[in-house]
Design a protein around this motif. Structure first.
Motif, PDB file in Angstrom:
ATOM      1  N   HIS A 255     -27.050 -17.845 -37.963  1.00  0.00           N
ATOM      2  CA  HIS A 255     -26.515 -19.215 -38.003  1.00  0.00           C
ATOM      3  C   HIS A 255     -27.510 -20.101 -38.750  1.00  0.00           C
ATOM      4  O   HIS A 255     -28.553 -20.474 -38.218  1.00  0.00           O
ATOM      5  N   PHE A 256     -27.197 -20.420 -39.998  1.00  0.00           N
ATOM      6  CA  PHE A 256     -28.154 -21.101 -40.864  1.00  0.00           C
ATOM      7  C   PHE A 256     -28.075 -22.622 -40.795  1.00  0.00           C
ATOM      8  O   PHE A 256     -29.075 -23.304 -41.016  1.00  0.00           O
ATOM      9  N   HIS A 257     -26.895 -23.162 -40.509  1.00  0.00           N
ATOM     10  CA  HIS A 257     -26.708 -24.612 -40.623  1.00  0.00           C
ATOM     11  C   HIS A 257     -26.325 -25.226 -39.274  1.00  0.00           C
ATOM     12  O   HIS A 257     -25.338 -24.823 -38.658  1.00  0.00           O
ATOM     13  N   THR A 258     -27.099 -26.205 -38.843  1.00  0.00           N
ATOM     14  CA  THR A 258     -26.785 -26.933 -37.617  1.00  0.00           C
ATOM     15  C   THR A 258     -25.431 -27.624 -37.765  1.00  0.00           C
ATOM     16  O   THR A 258     -25.129 -28.196 -38.814  1.00  0.00           O
ATOM     17  N   LYS A 273     -31.368 -15.974 -48.721  1.00  0.00           N
ATOM     18  CA  LYS A 273     -31.625 -16.873 -49.846  1.00  0.00           C
ATOM     19  C   LYS A 273     -30.519 -17.908 -49.992  1.00  0.00           C
ATOM     20  O   LYS A 273     -30.770 -19.093 -50.214  1.00  0.00           O
ATOM     21  N   GLU A 274     -29.277 -17.451 -49.884  1.00  0.00           N
ATOM     22  CA  GLU A 274     -28.139 -18.349 -50.041  1.00  0.00           C
ATOM     23  C   GLU A 274     -27.729 -19.021 -48.726  1.00  0.00           C
ATOM     24  O   GLU A 274     -26.824 -19.855 -48.699  1.00  0.00           O
ATOM     25  N   LYS A 275     -28.369 -18.586 -47.635  1.00  0.00           N
ATOM     26  CA  LYS A 275     -28.103 -19.130 -46.296  1.00  0.00           C
ATOM     27  C   LYS A 275     -26.620 -19.025 -45.930  1.00  0.00           C
ATOM     28  O   LYS A 275     -25.958 -20.019 -45.583  1.00  0.00           O
ATOM     29  N   LYS A 276     -26.129 -17.791 -46.002  1.00  0.00           N
ATOM     30  CA  LYS A 276     -24.742 -17.529 -45.641  1.00  0.00           C
ATOM     31  C   LYS A 276     -24.624 -16.095 -45.147  1.00  0.00           C
ATOM     32  O   LYS A 276     -25.583 -15.311 -45.236  1.00  0.00           O
ATOM     33  N   VAL A 277     -23.466 -15.773 -44.591  1.00  0.00           N
ATOM     34  CA  VAL A 277     -23.202 -14.417 -44.099  1.00  0.00           C
ATOM     35  C   VAL A 277     -21.954 -13.896 -44.799  1.00  0.00           C
ATOM     36  O   VAL A 277     -20.878 -14.498 -44.693  1.00  0.00           O
ATOM     37  N   ASP A 278     -22.097 -12.799 -45.510  1.00  0.00           N
ATOM     38  CA  ASP A 278     -20.973 -12.215 -46.238  1.00  0.00           C
ATOM     39  C   ASP A 278     -20.246 -11.187 -45.371  1.00  0.00           C
ATOM     40  O   ASP A 278     -20.859 -10.495 -44.542  1.00  0.00           O
ATOM     41  N   TYR A 279     -18.940 -11.087 -45.594  1.00  0.00           N
ATOM     42  CA  TYR A 279     -18.089 -10.056 -44.984  1.00  0.00           C
ATOM     43  C   TYR A 279     -18.046 -10.136 -43.457  1.00  0.00           C
ATOM     44  O   TYR A 279     -17.852  -9.122 -42.788  1.00  0.00           O
ATOM     45  N   LYS A 300     -27.898 -25.599 -32.827  1.00  0.00           N
ATOM     46  CA  LYS A 300     -28.961 -25.669 -33.822  1.00  0.00           C
ATOM     47  C   LYS A 300     -28.943 -24.441 -34.729  1.00  0.00           C
ATOM     48  O   LYS A 300     -28.824 -23.316 -34.268  1.00  0.00           O
ATOM     49  N   GLY A 301     -29.095 -24.695 -36.014  1.00  0.00           N
ATOM     50  CA  GLY A 301     -29.219 -23.623 -36.983  1.00  0.00           C
ATOM     51  C   GLY A 301     -30.644 -23.473 -37.457  1.00  0.00           C
ATOM     52  O   GLY A 301     -31.532 -24.254 -37.069  1.00  0.00           O
ATOM     53  N   LEU A 302     -30.891 -22.506 -38.323  1.00  0.00           N
ATOM     54  CA  LEU A 302     -32.237 -22.275 -38.828  1.00  0.00           C
ATOM     55  C   LEU A 302     -32.730 -23.437 -39.688  1.00  0.00           C
ATOM     56  O   LEU A 302     -33.943 -23.599 -39.873  1.00  0.00           O
ATOM     57  N   ASP A 303     -31.793 -24.264 -40.203  1.00  0.00           N
ATOM     58  CA  ASP A 303     -32.215 -25.387 -41.018  1.00  0.00           C
ATOM     59  C   ASP A 303     -32.930 -26.481 -40.219  1.00  0.00           C
ATOM     60  O   ASP A 303     -33.588 -27.354 -40.790  1.00  0.00           O
ATOM     61  N   SER A 304     -32.825 -26.413 -38.885  1.00  0.00           N
ATOM     62  CA  SER A 304     -33.500 -27.403 -38.034  1.00  0.00           C
ATOM     63  C   SER A 304     -34.867 -26.907 -37.563  1.00  0.00           C
ATOM     64  O   SER A 304     -35.541 -27.591 -36.787  1.00  0.00           O
ATOM     65  N   ILE A 305     -35.268 -25.743 -38.039  1.00  0.00           N
ATOM     66  CA  ILE A 305     -36.527 -25.115 -37.607  1.00  0.00           C
ATOM     67  C   ILE A 305     -37.403 -24.899 -38.839  1.00  0.00           C
ATOM     68  O   ILE A 305     -36.902 -24.470 -39.897  1.00  0.00           O
TER      69      ILE A 305
END
Length: 444
Positions: A255-258, A273-279, A300-305
């Protein structure tokens, strides 16, 4: 491989082997106690033979668990001296109590193994129960120590110093209950399905069917009950992680984005790198609901850390998916088995059910290994969450990589020896305890 990675790899290898031995050592005595109880109540010699056969397996895993556990305790001091220097006085209590539980377990196991026809039958049975209880307590105490690493408490950290130490508060930290509950149930799931799978395989081969059928039922019932309970403990554990270790939860779910109304991700390949999950399969709002009981709750996502505090996302995510996936599969098998017991008894005579149990034999332990990977890798880069980084705790001694290679060889050899001993034990069971089904001794 540098010394830091070698130290982590050696610790992971040691723990990976020990956790299998300890899970079996914690749970098998309870199987043994149930079969022993049936022997005392029914005088059915098959249950006595099952008890004796399982007790030899317990002895094997007790010995290997003791050895691998001792190695782990030395490795804590040798590989992570800075960690033990500061943490030892704080969370040492559960380790000392675990030693006491281990001594009780060893004494009780000695009484049980050599007490046949020497003690009162019911006292003899009690010694077997004590083996199981003390082994379970021992495991819970070790997990409590690990819980402290995930949720440090029982001290004040001021100007780089650990003061006002309270060992009791440290032992009963915020993580100990959820981790101990989840790990204990996981041990019953893994061991129950593994033992049931071995006996199912022997039934399929037509070897000593009556013996293996009764042993299969005891192990299967334990494993299936635990498999039904495991998602409940998993939910408790996940909520606890979401509150205390949001970075770990974010890595588990990739989970990359809060945000709010966060979907639950099933499968997928994280692209850091792209902060996403494919497939991936995404179930809208479910992660928010599972964490906070609200489909629109913020997670909370990784972008808040801070990036330097991010765990390895791919390893944590894949391990979590493996653990959950296997848990759901074993839950499905458990439901089928309970349907067979209560509604479709004809299924109990079908080969497909035995084949299913035989096929899932190792999966419980794979899930246990994956779960511990989530626990340990998901806490990185911290050895004590938010207090001490793993890189700051490693020994400055050079040449750890050679120690890792040596220990790898030792543990592989130990695994081969254990497998050989268990194989020989199973072969001996079929020779010694193969009692005709029409024997008068089987009545009752």
């Amino acid at each position: 491989m540098n010394d830091f990675i070698a130290a982590r790899s050696q610790m992971a290898l040691s723990l990976g082997f020990h956790i299998i031995f300890s899970c079996i050592g914690m749970v098998m005595p309870f199987f043994m106690a149930v079969s022993h109880y049936y022997w005392l109540k029914t005088n059915n010699v098959v249950y006595k033979n099952i008890t004796k056969a399982w007790s030899k397996g317990v002895a094997i895993f007790f010995a290997t668990g003791a050895v691998s556990g001792t190695v782990l305790s030395f490795e804590l001091g040798l590989l992570w001296p800075t960690f033990m220097l500061h943490a030892g006085p704080i969370f040492g209590m559960p380790f000392s109590l675990e030693g006491t539980a281990f001594f009780i377990e060893a004494i009780a196991l000695g009484f049980f193994l050599y007490g046949w026809n020497k003690f009162n039958p019911w006292f003899h049975w009690v010694t077997g129960v004590v083996v199981g209880i003390s082994g379970l307590v021992s495991g819970i105490l070790v997990v409590a120590a690990n819980g402290w690493m995930n949720s440090p408490s029982g001290f004040d950290y001021v100007d780089g110093k650990y003061i006002n130490i309270d060992p009791v508060k440290a032992m009963f930290n915020d993580a100990w209950f959820s981790q101990a509950l989840h790990m204990s149930i996981a041990a019953f799931v893994a061991t129950g399905f593994a033992v049931a799978g071995v006996h199912a395989f022997m039934i399929l081969k037509g070897k000593n069917v009556l013996f293996h059928a009764k042993a299969f039922k005891i192990a299967a019932v334990f494993g299936c009950i635990a498999a039904v309970l495991q998602p409940l403990s998993g939910d408790i554990s996940a909520k606890d992680v979401a509150e205390r270790q949001p970075a770990k939860l974010a890595a588990m779910e990739a989970h990359f984005h809060t945000g709010k109304s966060v979907p639950l991700i099933v499968g997928g390949i994280p692209d850091v790198k792209e902060k996403k999950v494919d497939y991936a399969i995404k179930i809208p709002g479910l992660l928010s609901f599972m964490v906070a009981g609200d489909l629109n709750a913020e997670v909370k996502g990784l972008d808040s850390i801070p990036p330097e505090d991010h765990p390895p996302v791919a390893i944590t995510h894949y391990a979590f998916q493996i653990m959950v996936g296997i848990g759901m599969l074993l839950l499905f098998v458990a439901v089928l088995y309970f349907i067979a017991l209560w509604k479709k008894k004809i299924w109990l005579e079908r080969r497909w059910l035995l084949i299913l149990f035989a096929a899932v034999t190792p999966l419980g332990f794979i899930a246990v290994e994956a779960g511990w990977t989530v626990t340990e890798v998901g806490r990185q880069p911290w050895i004590i969450q938010g207090i001490m980084r793993t890189a700051d705790a490693v020994t400055p001694m050079p040449g750890i990589v050679y120690s890792f290679y040596i220990f790898t060889g030792v543990y592989i050899s130990l695994a081969i020896i254990v497998v050989f001993m268990l194989y020989r034990q199973i072969k001996m069971v079929d020779k010694i305890y193969d009692i005709p089904s029409n024997s008068d001794q089987l009545k009752g």
